[in-house]
Design a protein around this motif. Structure first.
Motif, PDB file in Angstrom:
ATOM      1  N   LEU A 131      -3.401   8.332  -3.686  1.00 35.70           N
ATOM      2  CA  LEU A 131      -2.483   7.839  -4.714  1.00 35.70           C
ATOM      3  C   LEU A 131      -1.105   8.447  -4.462  1.00 35.70           C
ATOM      4  CD1 LEU A 131      -2.141   6.129  -7.210  1.00 35.70           C
ATOM      5  CD2 LEU A 131      -3.023   8.004  -8.601  1.00 35.70           C
ATOM      6  N   VAL A 132      -0.150   7.588  -4.149  1.00 39.39           N
ATOM      7  CA  VAL A 132       1.197   8.015  -3.764  1.00 39.39           C
ATOM      8  C   VAL A 132       2.182   7.659  -4.869  1.00 39.39           C
ATOM      9  CG1 VAL A 132       3.068   7.681  -2.093  1.00 39.39           C
ATOM     10  CG2 VAL A 132       0.691   7.758  -1.314  1.00 39.39           C
ATOM     11  N   ILE A 133       3.060   8.610  -5.186  1.00 45.98           N
ATOM     12  CA  ILE A 133       4.060   8.397  -6.235  1.00 45.98           C
ATOM     13  C   ILE A 133       5.214   7.570  -5.667  1.00 45.98           C
ATOM     14  CG2 ILE A 133       5.647   9.505  -7.865  1.00 45.98           C
ATOM     15  CD1 ILE A 133       3.826  11.981  -7.733  1.00 45.98           C
ATOM     16  N   LYS A 134       5.222   6.300  -6.010  1.00 48.04           N
ATOM     17  CA  LYS A 134       6.264   5.398  -5.527  1.00 48.04           C
ATOM     18  C   LYS A 134       6.300   4.179  -6.421  1.00 48.04           C
ATOM     19  CE  LYS A 134       8.275   4.061  -1.125  1.00 48.04           C
ATOM     20  NZ  LYS A 134       8.136   4.162   0.343  1.00 48.04           N
ATOM     21  N   ASP A 135       7.518   3.731  -6.784  1.00 49.25           N
ATOM     22  CA  ASP A 135       7.674   2.608  -7.707  1.00 49.25           C
ATOM     23  C   ASP A 135       7.266   1.272  -7.097  1.00 49.25           C
ATOM     24  OD1 ASP A 135       8.584   4.259  -9.705  1.00 49.25           O
ATOM     25  OD2 ASP A 135      10.702   3.968  -9.224  1.00 49.25           O
ATOM     26  N   GLU A 136       7.227   1.207  -5.787  1.00 48.15           N
ATOM     27  CA  GLU A 136       6.895  -0.044  -5.109  1.00 48.15           C
ATOM     28  C   GLU A 136       5.507  -0.543  -5.537  1.00 48.15           C
ATOM     29  OE1 GLU A 136       6.107  -1.279  -0.522  1.00 48.15           O
ATOM     30  OE2 GLU A 136       7.924  -0.114  -0.936  1.00 48.15           O
ATOM     31  N   ILE A 137       5.395  -1.839  -5.754  1.00 50.42           N
ATOM     32  CA  ILE A 137       4.129  -2.453  -6.167  1.00 50.42           C
ATOM     33  C   ILE A 137       3.343  -2.764  -4.903  1.00 50.42           C
ATOM     34  CG2 ILE A 137       3.073  -4.352  -7.465  1.00 50.42           C
ATOM     35  CD1 ILE A 137       5.879  -4.582  -8.873  1.00 50.42           C
ATOM     36  N   ASN A 138       2.552  -1.784  -4.470  1.00 53.74           N
ATOM     37  CA  ASN A 138       1.943  -1.920  -3.149  1.00 53.74           C
ATOM     38  C   ASN A 138       0.637  -1.136  -3.036  1.00 53.74           C
ATOM     39  OD1 ASN A 138       1.802  -2.940  -0.579  1.00 53.74           O
ATOM     40  ND2 ASN A 138       3.477  -1.710   0.263  1.00 53.74           N
ATOM     41  N   ASN A 167     -10.261   3.974   7.669  1.00 54.20           N
ATOM     42  CA  ASN A 167     -10.673   3.846   6.262  1.00 54.20           C
ATOM     43  C   ASN A 167      -9.747   4.522   5.251  1.00 54.20           C
ATOM     44  OD1 ASN A 167     -12.812   2.676   7.565  1.00 54.20           O
ATOM     45  ND2 ASN A 167     -14.392   3.950   6.652  1.00 54.20           N
ATOM     46  N   HIS A 168      -8.494   4.719   5.629  1.00 56.57           N
ATOM     47  CA  HIS A 168      -7.510   5.226   4.664  1.00 56.57           C
ATOM     48  C   HIS A 168      -7.024   4.060   3.800  1.00 56.57           C
ATOM     49  CE1 HIS A 168      -6.870   9.338   6.199  1.00 56.57           C
ATOM     50  NE2 HIS A 168      -7.067   8.819   7.398  1.00 56.57           N
ATOM     51  N   LEU A 169      -6.901   4.282   2.510  1.00 55.93           N
ATOM     52  CA  LEU A 169      -6.396   3.263   1.589  1.00 55.93           C
ATOM     53  C   LEU A 169      -5.328   3.919   0.712  1.00 55.93           C
ATOM     54  CD1 LEU A 169      -8.630   0.847  -0.560  1.00 55.93           C
ATOM     55  CD2 LEU A 169      -6.269   1.404  -1.055  1.00 55.93           C
ATOM     56  N   VAL A 170      -4.115   3.418   0.830  1.00 56.84           N
ATOM     57  CA  VAL A 170      -2.974   3.992   0.110  1.00 56.84           C
ATOM     58  C   VAL A 170      -2.638   3.114  -1.095  1.00 56.84           C
ATOM     59  CG1 VAL A 170      -0.545   4.661   0.268  1.00 56.84           C
ATOM     60  CG2 VAL A 170      -2.066   4.993   2.242  1.00 56.84           C
ATOM     61  N   VAL A 171      -2.531   3.740  -2.257  1.00 57.59           N
ATOM     62  CA  VAL A 171      -2.201   3.031  -3.496  1.00 57.59           C
ATOM     63  C   VAL A 171      -0.936   3.644  -4.080  1.00 57.59           C
ATOM     64  CG1 VAL A 171      -3.007   2.348  -5.787  1.00 57.59           C
ATOM     65  CG2 VAL A 171      -4.669   2.671  -3.934  1.00 57.59           C
ATOM     66  N   TYR A 172       0.070   2.815  -4.343  1.00 59.98           N
ATOM     67  CA  TYR A 172       1.299   3.298  -4.956  1.00 59.98           C
ATOM     68  C   TYR A 172       1.180   3.243  -6.479  1.00 59.98           C
ATOM     69  CZ  TYR A 172       3.829   3.118  -0.458  1.00 59.98           C
ATOM     70  OH  TYR A 172       4.264   3.329   0.832  1.00 59.98           O
ATOM     71  N   THR A 173       1.787   4.219  -7.138  1.00 62.77           N
ATOM     72  CA  THR A 173       1.733   4.264  -8.604  1.00 62.77           C
ATOM     73  C   THR A 173       2.383   3.032  -9.224  1.00 62.77           C
ATOM     74  OG1 THR A 173       3.752   5.620  -8.588  1.00 62.77           O
ATOM     75  CG2 THR A 173       1.652   6.795  -8.739  1.00 62.77           C
ATOM     76  N   GLY A 174       3.360   2.441  -8.538  1.00 67.86           N
ATOM     77  CA  GLY A 174       4.033   1.247  -9.054  1.00 67.86           C
ATOM     78  C   GLY A 174       3.073   0.089  -9.254  1.00 67.86           C
ATOM     79  N   LYS A 224      -4.936   2.367 -20.704  1.00 64.18           N
ATOM     80  CA  LYS A 224      -3.544   2.515 -21.137  1.00 64.18           C
ATOM     81  C   LYS A 224      -3.058   3.945 -20.920  1.00 64.18           C
ATOM     82  CE  LYS A 224      -2.895  -1.720 -22.423  1.00 64.18           C
ATOM     83  NZ  LYS A 224      -2.024  -2.583 -21.567  1.00 64.18           N
ATOM     84  N   THR A 225      -3.931   4.901 -21.226  1.00 66.04           N
ATOM     85  CA  THR A 225      -3.569   6.310 -21.005  1.00 66.04           C
ATOM     86  C   THR A 225      -3.336   6.584 -19.529  1.00 66.04           C
ATOM     87  OG1 THR A 225      -4.877   7.011 -22.928  1.00 66.04           O
ATOM     88  CG2 THR A 225      -4.339   8.700 -21.300  1.00 66.04           C
ATOM     89  N   PHE A 226      -4.185   6.002 -18.690  1.00 67.49           N
ATOM     90  CA  PHE A 226      -4.053   6.128 -17.230  1.00 67.49           C
ATOM     91  C   PHE A 226      -2.700   5.609 -16.767  1.00 67.49           C
ATOM     92  CE2 PHE A 226      -5.320   4.135 -12.977  1.00 67.49           C
ATOM     93  CZ  PHE A 226      -5.230   5.329 -12.278  1.00 67.49           C
ATOM     94  N   GLN A 227      -2.326   4.432 -17.228  1.00 63.63           N
ATOM     95  CA  GLN A 227      -1.037   3.848 -16.846  1.00 63.63           C
ATOM     96  C   GLN A 227       0.128   4.722 -17.325  1.00 63.63           C
ATOM     97  OE1 GLN A 227      -1.579  -0.281 -18.423  1.00 63.63           O
ATOM     98  NE2 GLN A 227      -0.999  -0.881 -16.348  1.00 63.63           N
ATOM     99  N   GLU A 228       0.037   5.219 -18.540  1.00 69.93           N
ATOM    100  CA  GLU A 228       1.103   6.047 -19.103  1.00 69.93           C
ATOM    101  C   GLU A 228       1.265   7.354 -18.319  1.00 69.93           C
ATOM    102  OE1 GLU A 228      -0.068   6.511 -23.128  1.00 69.93           O
ATOM    103  OE2 GLU A 228       0.390   4.427 -23.691  1.00 69.93           O
ATOM    104  N   GLN A 229       0.138   7.964 -17.971  1.00 70.13           N
ATOM    105  CA  GLN A 229       0.193   9.226 -17.234  1.00 70.13           C
ATOM    106  C   GLN A 229       0.695   9.018 -15.807  1.00 70.13           C
ATOM    107  OE1 GLN A 229      -3.814  10.737 -17.659  1.00 70.13           O
ATOM    108  NE2 GLN A 229      -3.301  11.877 -19.521  1.00 70.13           N
ATOM    109  N   VAL A 230       0.293   7.887 -15.202  1.00 70.72           N
ATOM    110  CA  VAL A 230       0.775   7.557 -13.860  1.00 70.72           C
ATOM    111  C   VAL A 230       2.289   7.363 -13.872  1.00 70.72           C
ATOM    112  CG1 VAL A 230       0.834   5.679 -12.159  1.00 70.72           C
ATOM    113  CG2 VAL A 230      -1.369   6.593 -12.902  1.00 70.72           C
ATOM    114  N   ALA A 231       2.793   6.729 -14.912  1.00 71.02           N
ATOM    115  CA  ALA A 231       4.233   6.466 -15.023  1.00 71.02           C
ATOM    116  C   ALA A 231       5.044   7.759 -15.136  1.00 71.02           C
ATOM    117  CB  ALA A 231       4.514   5.586 -16.243  1.00 71.02           C
ATOM    118  N   LYS A 232       4.412   8.809 -15.612  1.00 71.96           N
ATOM    119  CA  LYS A 232       5.098  10.093 -15.784  1.00 71.96           C
ATOM    120  C   LYS A 232       5.132  10.928 -14.507  1.00 71.96           C
ATOM    121  CE  LYS A 232       3.899  10.477 -20.697  1.00 71.96           C
ATOM    122  NZ  LYS A 232       3.117  11.233 -21.715  1.00 71.96           N
ATOM    123  N   GLU A 233       4.353  10.532 -13.530  1.00 67.97           N
ATOM    124  CA  GLU A 233       4.282  11.312 -12.281  1.00 67.97           C
ATOM    125  C   GLU A 233       5.577  11.212 -11.482  1.00 67.97           C
ATOM    126  OE1 GLU A 233       1.755  13.294 -10.856  1.00 67.97           O
ATOM    127  OE2 GLU A 233       0.916  13.229 -12.873  1.00 67.97           O
TER     128      GLU A 233
END
Length: 266
Positions: free
Chosen positions: A91-98, A105-112, A257-266
């Motif tokens: 899980l990578v802190i980045k606004d990009e929707i990606n 087998n690496h899978l990268v998920v952006y917080t955006g 919803k809590t998950f999304q809110e906490q992710v947005a604060k990262e």
């Protein structure tokens, strides 16, 4: 004379089939260690590219967020006999929707991406799509086609590996697979979801959301690289038509919803 010619013909035919049978018994992949070499190359490439991401991006280290993401991934893996420990999800802190898959087998998920998904099932659909790319070996197929097997071997061998790693990362994170592979990953993700009793319709809704948002700037990753999103939404809905769908939420709506809110604060 005719009899002699016929015998010679039969000998030639028999000889051909003997040679063919002999070659068919040889495991050329094992003989040339192609599988082993490809696996080694994929391992080195994946770890090398992930190392570059670590050096340039900020990772989410919050255990609660990591565990919540696991709760969304685990049902897909469990229902489809996918070994969860084989997937290296970051899980990578980045606004990009990606979100994108790498070799090994690496899978990268952006917080955006997490922030943009209206429903947890939409995120699970995207994650399933990327897992499908991994499970179907699409990652190496794409790289071999667009970069070349020999170049990949060079990169894995450490010769100018750093420079090539950047090119490979750009290829995987900012360009779509061909339509055939994208459709295969979409449908596979839908199948993953159905088996896990997760409603795939929010995945189609997310596709429509992508198609309708005309104000997205360029370079928005998963969105910008899937211009045929409306078409994909349609064939997803067509595929599930008439199928019995269940919706067993992996986490509660409150936790989502809590998950999304906490992710947005990262």
């Amino acid at each position: 004379m005719i009899k002699k010619t016929l015998i010679q013909g039969l000998i030639i035919v028999a000889g051909f089939f003997l040679i063919w049978f002999g070659f068919s018994q040889i495991d050329f992949m094992k003989l040339f260690k192609v599988n082993e070499r490809t696996h080694t190359m994929e391992t080195k490439l994946g770890d090398m590219i992930w190392s570059q991401i670590q050096d340039s991006e900020q990772m989410v280290t919050n255990d609660t967020l990591i565990k919540t993401l696991d709760k969304l991934v685990n049902p897909l893996c469990k229902a489809n006999d996918i070994e969860r420990d084989s997937l290296k999800i970051h899980l990578v802190i980045k606004d990009e929707i990606n979100a994108f898959a790498l070799p090994n087998n690496h899978l990268v998920v952006y917080t955006g991406l997490i922030e943009d998904c209206k429903k947890q099932e939409a995120l699970q659909g995207v994650l399933g799509h990327e897992i499908a790319h991994i499970e179907r070996n699409h990652v190496m197929k794409k790289l071999s086609k667009e970069i070349g097997y020999s170049v990949l071997l060079t990169a894995a061998g450490g010769n100018k590996g750093g420079q090539l790693a950047k090119q490979i990362l750009k290829t995987l994170s900012s360009s779509a697979y061909d339509r055939k592979l994208e459709k295969e990953a979409d449908i596979t993700s839908v199948e993953y979801m159905i088996k896990a009793h997760i409603d795939p319709r929010p995945m189609a809704d997310f596709m429509y959301q992508i198609a309708q948002d005309r104000k997205m700037p360029e370079g928005m990753g998963w969105i910008a690289d899937h211009p045929e999103s409306e078409e994909r939404a349609k064939y997803i809905l067509e595929y599930i038509k008439g199928k019995k769908l269940n919706n067993k939420s992996s986490i509660s709506e409150k936790d989502w919803k809590t998950f999304q809110e906490q992710v947005a604060k990262e």
